[in-house]
Design a protein around this motif. Structure first.
Motif, PDB file in Angstrom:
ATOM      1  N   GLN A 123       0.809  -1.216   0.000  1.00 52.14           N
ATOM      2  CA  GLN A 123       0.000   0.000   0.000  1.00 52.14           C
ATOM      3  C   GLN A 123       0.843   1.267   0.000  1.00 52.14           C
ATOM      4  O   GLN A 123       0.427   2.292  -0.544  1.00 52.14           O
ATOM      5  CB  GLN A 123      -0.961  -0.002   1.194  1.00 52.14           C
ATOM      6  CG  GLN A 123      -2.081  -1.013   1.071  1.00 52.14           C
ATOM      7  CD  GLN A 123      -3.035  -1.003   2.252  1.00 52.14           C
ATOM      8  OE1 GLN A 123      -2.926  -0.151   3.148  1.00 52.14           O
ATOM      9  NE2 GLN A 123      -3.975  -1.935   2.278  1.00 52.14           N
ATOM     10  N   SER A 124       2.017   1.218   0.603  1.00 55.08           N
ATOM     11  CA  SER A 124       2.880   2.401   0.664  1.00 55.08           C
ATOM     12  C   SER A 124       3.991   2.385  -0.386  1.00 55.08           C
ATOM     13  O   SER A 124       4.734   3.356  -0.527  1.00 55.08           O
ATOM     14  CB  SER A 124       3.494   2.532   2.059  1.00 55.08           C
ATOM     15  OG  SER A 124       4.287   1.385   2.364  1.00 55.08           O
ATOM     16  N   VAL A 125       4.111   1.287  -1.127  1.00 57.15           N
ATOM     17  CA  VAL A 125       5.151   1.162  -2.150  1.00 57.15           C
ATOM     18  C   VAL A 125       4.733   1.952  -3.387  1.00 57.15           C
ATOM     19  O   VAL A 125       3.587   1.847  -3.829  1.00 57.15           O
ATOM     20  CB  VAL A 125       5.358  -0.332  -2.524  1.00 57.15           C
ATOM     21  CG1 VAL A 125       6.295  -0.468  -3.711  1.00 57.15           C
ATOM     22  CG2 VAL A 125       5.899  -1.093  -1.324  1.00 57.15           C
ATOM     23  N   PRO A 126       5.615   2.760  -3.987  1.00 52.63           N
ATOM     24  CA  PRO A 126       5.247   3.471  -5.217  1.00 52.63           C
ATOM     25  C   PRO A 126       4.747   2.501  -6.289  1.00 52.63           C
ATOM     26  O   PRO A 126       5.436   1.538  -6.623  1.00 52.63           O
ATOM     27  CB  PRO A 126       6.554   4.145  -5.633  1.00 52.63           C
ATOM     28  CG  PRO A 126       7.310   4.322  -4.358  1.00 52.63           C
ATOM     29  CD  PRO A 126       6.981   3.112  -3.539  1.00 52.63           C
ATOM     30  N   PHE A 127       3.566   2.774  -6.799  1.00 50.37           N
ATOM     31  CA  PHE A 127       2.896   1.887  -7.744  1.00 50.37           C
ATOM     32  C   PHE A 127       2.794   2.567  -9.106  1.00 50.37           C
ATOM     33  O   PHE A 127       2.268   3.675  -9.231  1.00 50.37           O
ATOM     34  CB  PHE A 127       1.502   1.544  -7.223  1.00 50.37           C
ATOM     35  CG  PHE A 127       0.639   0.755  -8.184  1.00 50.37           C
ATOM     36  CD1 PHE A 127       1.084  -0.437  -8.737  1.00 50.37           C
ATOM     37  CD2 PHE A 127      -0.639   1.209  -8.538  1.00 50.37           C
ATOM     38  CE1 PHE A 127       0.293  -1.163  -9.621  1.00 50.37           C
ATOM     39  CE2 PHE A 127      -1.444   0.493  -9.411  1.00 50.37           C
ATOM     40  CZ  PHE A 127      -0.970  -0.696  -9.954  1.00 50.37           C
ATOM     41  N   TYR A 128       3.320   1.897 -10.132  1.00 53.87           N
ATOM     42  CA  TYR A 128       3.303   2.416 -11.491  1.00 53.87           C
ATOM     43  C   TYR A 128       2.562   1.444 -12.403  1.00 53.87           C
ATOM     44  O   TYR A 128       2.668   0.227 -12.245  1.00 53.87           O
ATOM     45  CB  TYR A 128       4.723   2.598 -12.029  1.00 53.87           C
ATOM     46  CG  TYR A 128       5.551   3.640 -11.314  1.00 53.87           C
ATOM     47  CD1 TYR A 128       5.647   4.943 -11.804  1.00 53.87           C
ATOM     48  CD2 TYR A 128       6.244   3.310 -10.142  1.00 53.87           C
ATOM     49  CE1 TYR A 128       6.415   5.892 -11.153  1.00 53.87           C
ATOM     50  CE2 TYR A 128       7.008   4.266  -9.482  1.00 53.87           C
ATOM     51  CZ  TYR A 128       7.087   5.550  -9.990  1.00 53.87           C
ATOM     52  OH  TYR A 128       7.844   6.496  -9.338  1.00 53.87           O
ATOM     53  N   LYS A 135      -6.455   1.779  -1.355  1.00 49.92           N
ATOM     54  CA  LYS A 135      -5.291   2.287  -0.643  1.00 49.92           C
ATOM     55  C   LYS A 135      -4.024   1.853  -1.368  1.00 49.92           C
ATOM     56  O   LYS A 135      -3.650   0.684  -1.339  1.00 49.92           O
ATOM     57  CB  LYS A 135      -5.275   1.769   0.795  1.00 49.92           C
ATOM     58  CG  LYS A 135      -6.404   2.299   1.662  1.00 49.92           C
ATOM     59  CD  LYS A 135      -6.298   1.783   3.088  1.00 49.92           C
ATOM     60  CE  LYS A 135      -7.424   2.348   3.955  1.00 49.92           C
ATOM     61  NZ  LYS A 135      -7.326   1.855   5.364  1.00 49.92           N
ATOM     62  N   CYS A 136      -3.400   2.806  -2.062  1.00 48.53           N
ATOM     63  CA  CYS A 136      -2.134   2.527  -2.714  1.00 48.53           C
ATOM     64  C   CYS A 136      -1.410   3.840  -2.990  1.00 48.53           C
ATOM     65  O   CYS A 136      -2.024   4.913  -2.964  1.00 48.53           O
ATOM     66  CB  CYS A 136      -2.305   1.712  -3.991  1.00 48.53           C
ATOM     67  SG  CYS A 136      -2.869   2.643  -5.421  1.00 48.53           S
ATOM     68  N   ASN A 137      -0.139   3.741  -3.261  1.00 52.60           N
ATOM     69  CA  ASN A 137       0.702   4.909  -3.517  1.00 52.60           C
ATOM     70  C   ASN A 137       0.922   5.024  -5.025  1.00 52.60           C
ATOM     71  O   ASN A 137       1.980   4.686  -5.541  1.00 52.60           O
ATOM     72  CB  ASN A 137       2.034   4.769  -2.769  1.00 52.60           C
ATOM     73  CG  ASN A 137       2.966   5.939  -2.980  1.00 52.60           C
ATOM     74  OD1 ASN A 137       2.571   6.991  -3.482  1.00 52.60           O
ATOM     75  ND2 ASN A 137       4.224   5.754  -2.614  1.00 52.60           N
ATOM     76  N   PHE A 138      -0.112   5.471  -5.734  1.00 55.05           N
ATOM     77  CA  PHE A 138      -0.054   5.540  -7.202  1.00 55.05           C
ATOM     78  C   PHE A 138       0.928   6.631  -7.613  1.00 55.05           C
ATOM     79  O   PHE A 138       0.735   7.813  -7.315  1.00 55.05           O
ATOM     80  CB  PHE A 138      -1.437   5.819  -7.769  1.00 55.05           C
ATOM     81  CG  PHE A 138      -1.495   5.825  -9.271  1.00 55.05           C
ATOM     82  CD1 PHE A 138      -0.790   4.880 -10.018  1.00 55.05           C
ATOM     83  CD2 PHE A 138      -2.269   6.753  -9.949  1.00 55.05           C
ATOM     84  CE1 PHE A 138      -0.852   4.879 -11.408  1.00 55.05           C
ATOM     85  CE2 PHE A 138      -2.344   6.761 -11.336  1.00 55.05           C
ATOM     86  CZ  PHE A 138      -1.634   5.820 -12.061  1.00 55.05           C
ATOM     87  N   ALA A 139       1.984   6.227  -8.332  1.00 55.14           N
ATOM     88  CA  ALA A 139       3.069   7.154  -8.640  1.00 55.14           C
ATOM     89  C   ALA A 139       3.140   7.555 -10.106  1.00 55.14           C
ATOM     90  O   ALA A 139       3.897   8.467 -10.449  1.00 55.14           O
ATOM     91  CB  ALA A 139       4.408   6.540  -8.220  1.00 55.14           C
ATOM     92  N   GLY A 140       2.387   6.885 -10.998  1.00 53.66           N
ATOM     93  CA  GLY A 140       2.407   7.305 -12.386  1.00 53.66           C
ATOM     94  C   GLY A 140       2.043   6.206 -13.359  1.00 53.66           C
ATOM     95  O   GLY A 140       1.970   5.021 -13.006  1.00 53.66           O
TER      96      GLY A 140
END
Length: 439
Positions: free
Chosen positions: A147-152, A180-185
């Motif tokens: 959930q906190s890991v950058p997600f691409y 819940k996630c860390n959407f990074a791009g």
């Protein structure tokens, strides 16, 4: 709900079992895997397969294949970026060395994903996006460590069109607190974002690369104009049929140029239609079946199926692929440039990357729709000069150019066709590391 979640260390005995079954030699990779199904709608089951990176400090990348109907768990995995190639040998340019990689067979019916009934297929990218949102909700709930890991989201071809729509819905869901996630791009590779721009530039691109003469340019341009008229009239099913006709005109005038790499020739079996064949079957033969070639199909339906241990008996890998394509035909030629604009305006990091030798989604067409973006940063982006990038295998030799401004980036990958990771694996891996801020 998610069913039969399987997690396994990819240990020596599994690889030896595959080797014994196929007669191939390989070295076992390290690392952990997981795979499962999620029922995203009643009777619609989506398959995912995760390879863990060595550390959770590395990002999570979801890979979406094209088609629609091309399998990420098969082609993307064994043909492009997974830890093993189609001969089950370790891939030196596997993305798993720089990220945890999640392959999803999307839309429903692709690869090992399946539907129990004829009305279970997606017919537009809106349904594709809503289905994926259900899967991601299950994934990040069941694997809270991510959930906190950058997600691409990385994509290829029609997968890029789906990735854009999925990214927009995911951004909304995160804001609403339902995912819940860390959407990074999102990264759109050789993507079918503006189909008409691709088709309209086929003629000029082929002409400037000496693959059409004046007569051929006239015929291809005429066929493309017919597609344009259908799109402008919002007749998208007709536009898809005329797109198929335009491809045939290209083949006839170039002696079978390969739409995925202009330096090669299309195999005879993928060329013009046979008597009685409809355009959907023809296009599936051209653009979906190449992702399911016999050797890969035997691997997926043989030792891989046995390894996974949860594929229903009545499900064949790739067995519903043509139905996936057919059901999406009415949506195929619709552009999603406005979706990319919304992503940029929302502050989402968006990358476009394209192979120099790709025809079906040529770089000329990509640049056209990018120049029409309404994003407020476009003028600043256009004023920038691109930066050359060395080919990782040949220092001092340019492997790509890139340009980045605010939350938008464009990569021009040299000597690559439609499938960049398989054509230029080291350059693709370096690009991924740059996009995910590891370089």
């Amino acid at each position: 709900a998610a069913t039969m979640d399987r997690t396994a260390a990819c240990s020596l005995w599994i690889i030896l079992a595959l080797v014994a079954h196929t007669g191939l030699s390989s070295s076992p990779p390290t690392g952990k895997e997981a795979w499962s199904y999620v029922e995203v709608r009643n009777g619609a089951h989506m398959f995912w397969w995760l390879y863990y990176a060595d550390s959770l400090d590395l990002p999570l990348v979801m890979w979406l294949q094209g088609g629609p109907g091309g399998s990420g768990s098969g082609f993307g995995n064994f043909g492009e970026i997974g830890p093993l190639d189609g001969d089950l040998k370790p891939r030196k340019t596997s993305w798993v060395q720089a990220a945890s990689v999640l392959f999803v067979d999307n839309p429903v019916g692709t690869g090992f994903s399946y539907t129990d009934r004829p009305d279970g297929y997606a017919t537009d990218v809106a349904t594709v996006a809503s289905d994926m949102l259900v899967l991601l909700q299950h994934f990040f709930t069941g694997r809270a460590e991510f959930q906190s890991v950058p997600f691409y989201i990385f994509s290829e071809s029609y997968g890029g069109k789906m990735a854009a729509a999925i990214s927009l819905e995911l951004t909304k869901a995160i804001a609403q607190g339902t995912v819940k996630c860390n959407f990074a791009g999102v990264a759109l590779g050789d993507s079918w974002i503006s189909p008409l721009d691709s088709v309209m530039t086929w003629g000029p691109y082929l002409y400037t690369t000496s693959l059409l003469d004046d007569h051929g340019l006239e015929e291809v341009s005429s066929a493309a104009e017919a597609v344009k008229q259908a799109v402008e009239q919002q007749q998208f099913q007709k536009a898809t049929e005329l797109w198929s006709v335009a491809e045939t005109v290209v083949e006839q005038n170039t002696n079978g140029v390969n739409f995925y790499n202009i330096l090669t020739q299309e195999p005879d079996e993928r060329r013009a239609s046979v008597a009685g064949e409809d355009f959907v079957s023809l296009q599936a033969r051209r653009h979906v079946r190449p992702l399911h070639e016999q050797s890969l199909s035997e691997l997926m339906n043989g030792p891989i199926r046995k390894k996974l241990g949860l594929i229903p008996r009545n499900v064949t890998w790739g067995g519903q692929a043509e139905d996936v394509f057919s059901n999406m035909a009415g949506d195929f030629m619709r552009p999603v440039v406005d979706v990319v604009d919304q992503l940029l305006t929302a502050g989402v990091n968006v990358t476009v990357y394209n192979g120099q030798l790709d025809l079906i989604v040529d770089t000329m067409g990509q640049e056209l729709w990018v120049k029409r973006l309404k994003w407020e940063g476009l003028a600043g982006f256009n004023e920038m000069r691109w930066t050359p990038l060395d080919d990782p295998m040949f220092p001092g030799v340019t492997g790509a150019f890139c340009k980045t401004y605010k939350n938008f980036a464009f990569y021009w990958i040299l000597r690559a066709g439609h499938m960049i990771p398989s054509d230029q694996g080291p350059m693709a891996l370096q690009m991924m590391r740059m996009i995910t801020h590891q370089v």
